[in-house]
Design an enzyme around this catalytic site. Structure first.
Site, PDB file in Angstrom:
ATOM      1  CB  SER A  14      -0.906   0.015   1.233  1.00 30.04           C
ATOM      2  OG  SER A  14      -1.594   1.247   1.333  1.00 30.04           O
ATOM      3  CE  LYS A  57     -12.588  -0.011  -0.814  1.00 31.58           C
ATOM      4  NZ  LYS A  57     -12.442   0.449  -2.208  1.00 31.58           N
TER       5      LYS A  57
END
Length: 416
Positions: A14, A57
């Site tokens: 990331s 999510k």
């Protein structure tokens, strides 16, 4: 002191902490958790604000005390802020990020037929944005459908392709899953992948002069919007612009190409020293791998073996960014190598008067006529690959300064 960070399952590669540091947040960490660890994480609430990425999510919505209308509309939460009363506010920042990406690349979706590859949370956000921007027709294709069927090619009136899957993302660099020529009306290609900067899909679009965008601008804009929601920064157009440029420059490999003897290795070393980047000499790596001098590799084992080592070397080193790479002069000949050079590369074509080239010991060049033939063969390829062309002189410092000035790039930490 409570921290900020990114919640997900696999976060090794990331860029989020790096981007948030550029935005002034040095307390942004990675929360890499398994599904069975989520309950304890949210019960503890030891954070001031977080971003959420795959695959959580939708899962995190049940932990939120309040979900904003925009997040409800999209059906996923990628930002959670702890308010002054300790409540978790679930929101969506990717919507802003994708809007920024579309505006930056200038692709107009209004009245267009759009095919979206992927059906996950990212796809939901993309669909919400392009619907609000007036897309005429939206077709979604799941990863399973991509792998098991070619029915999506029946939509031959597609104007724009948006890839929200991980197809072509690191470590699966070079993966090709769409034939763009089968969409004759195509006028725009976008994807959310930012590593590598150019997937095979983006390269194919560039080769056809189709407007395109990778996902780095979206990632930066999402982080910027998140920091605003965290209450750490005020809206500032200049900040988002400079952060994007910094991250983009930091990811680039500066790759030097050109004929034998034009000074690639020497110039690469000086650029690397000035910018604080690793310097990679492809010829040296090939020689080390073969265990013999470069000329011996070519003469003793043949060109085919030499080119195989060359491709293997390029494939490995160009997966990373932030390097200065002196490319072997003939590495540009194969299509596969061209992709590896382009995937994270900013290509600098070094040119020089043929009479000034030093080609002693180069197996393919026995005389000046051979050099001229090599120049005629390779010039069109160098021209195709090059982001910039720089004329080399005996003043190495001047040549290096010109390259750095054109790129408008500053010294930066390595991201290897």
């Amino acid at each position: 002191m409570k921290k900020y960070g990114l919640l997900g399952r696999k976060l090794l590669h990331s860029l989020s902490p790096e981007i948030h540091r550029e935005l002034g947040n040095n307390r942004y960490d990675l929360f890499q958790l398994e599904p069975n660890e989520l309950d304890a994480f949210f019960e503890k609430r030891d954070f001031a604000g977080i971003n959420v990425t795959f695959p959580y999510k939708k899962d995190v919505m049940k932990y939120c005390d309040v979900i904003t209308e925009s997040a409800k509309k999209i059906g996923s939460v990628d930002t959670i802020v702890v308010d002054e009363n300790g409540k978790l506010i679930g929101d969506n920042s990717e919507y802003f990020g994708f809007c920024f990406m579309i505006n930056k690349c200038g692709i107009d979706v209004s009245g267009k037929n759009v095919i979206v590859f992927g059906t996950g949370s990212d796809s939901l956000t993309v669909q919400a944005v392009i619907k609000d921007l007036g897309a005429k027709n939206i077709v979604t294709v799941s990863r399973q459908e991509i792998e098991e069927s070619e029915d999506f090619y029946n939509h031959d009136e597609v104007d724009i392709i948006i890839n929200t899957t991980a197809n072509g993302m690191y470590p699966n660099n070079g993966m090709k899953f769409i034939e763009l020529d089968r969409f004759p009306r195509l006028c725009g290609v976008m994807e959310l992948i930012y590593n590598p900067r150019r997937t095979r899909l983006i390269c194919d679009a560039e080769d056809r002069d189709i407007p395109n965008s990778d996902g780095l601008s979206m990632l930066v804009a999402q982080a910027y919007q998140t920091e605003i929601k965290f209450g750490r920064i005020e809206p500032d157009d200049e900040l988002i612009r400079t952060t994007y440029k910094t991250m983009s420059d930091r990811r680039k490999n500066i790759i030097l190409v050109g004929l034998p003897g034009c000074g690639k290795t020497t110039i690469a070393k000086v650029i690397a020293a000035k910018l604080g980047r690793p310097c990679i000499d492809v010829e040296r790596l090939i020689s080390m791998k073969a265990g013999v001098p470069l000329s011996t590799v070519y003469l003793a084992y043949g060109e085919r073996y030499y080119r195989e080592l060359e491709t293997e070397t390029l494939k490995k080193i160009t997966r990373n960014g932030g390097q200065v790479i002196a490319c072997e002069s003939g590495a540009i000949l194969s299509k596969e190598n061209q992709y590896y050079i382009r995937q994270n590369g900013y290509v600098v074509w070094l040119t020089r008067e043929l009479s000034g080239l030093k080609f002693d010991g180069v197996p393919l060049i026995r005389n000046f006529e051979a050099l001229k033939r090599l120049d005629d063969e390779r010039t069109p390829i160098y021209k195709f690959l090059a982001d910039i062309q720089v004329e080399v002189t005996d003043n190495v410092e001047k040549t290096v300064s010109e390259i750095i000035s054109i790129m408008n790039i500053k010294p930066t930490e390595s991201i290897l």
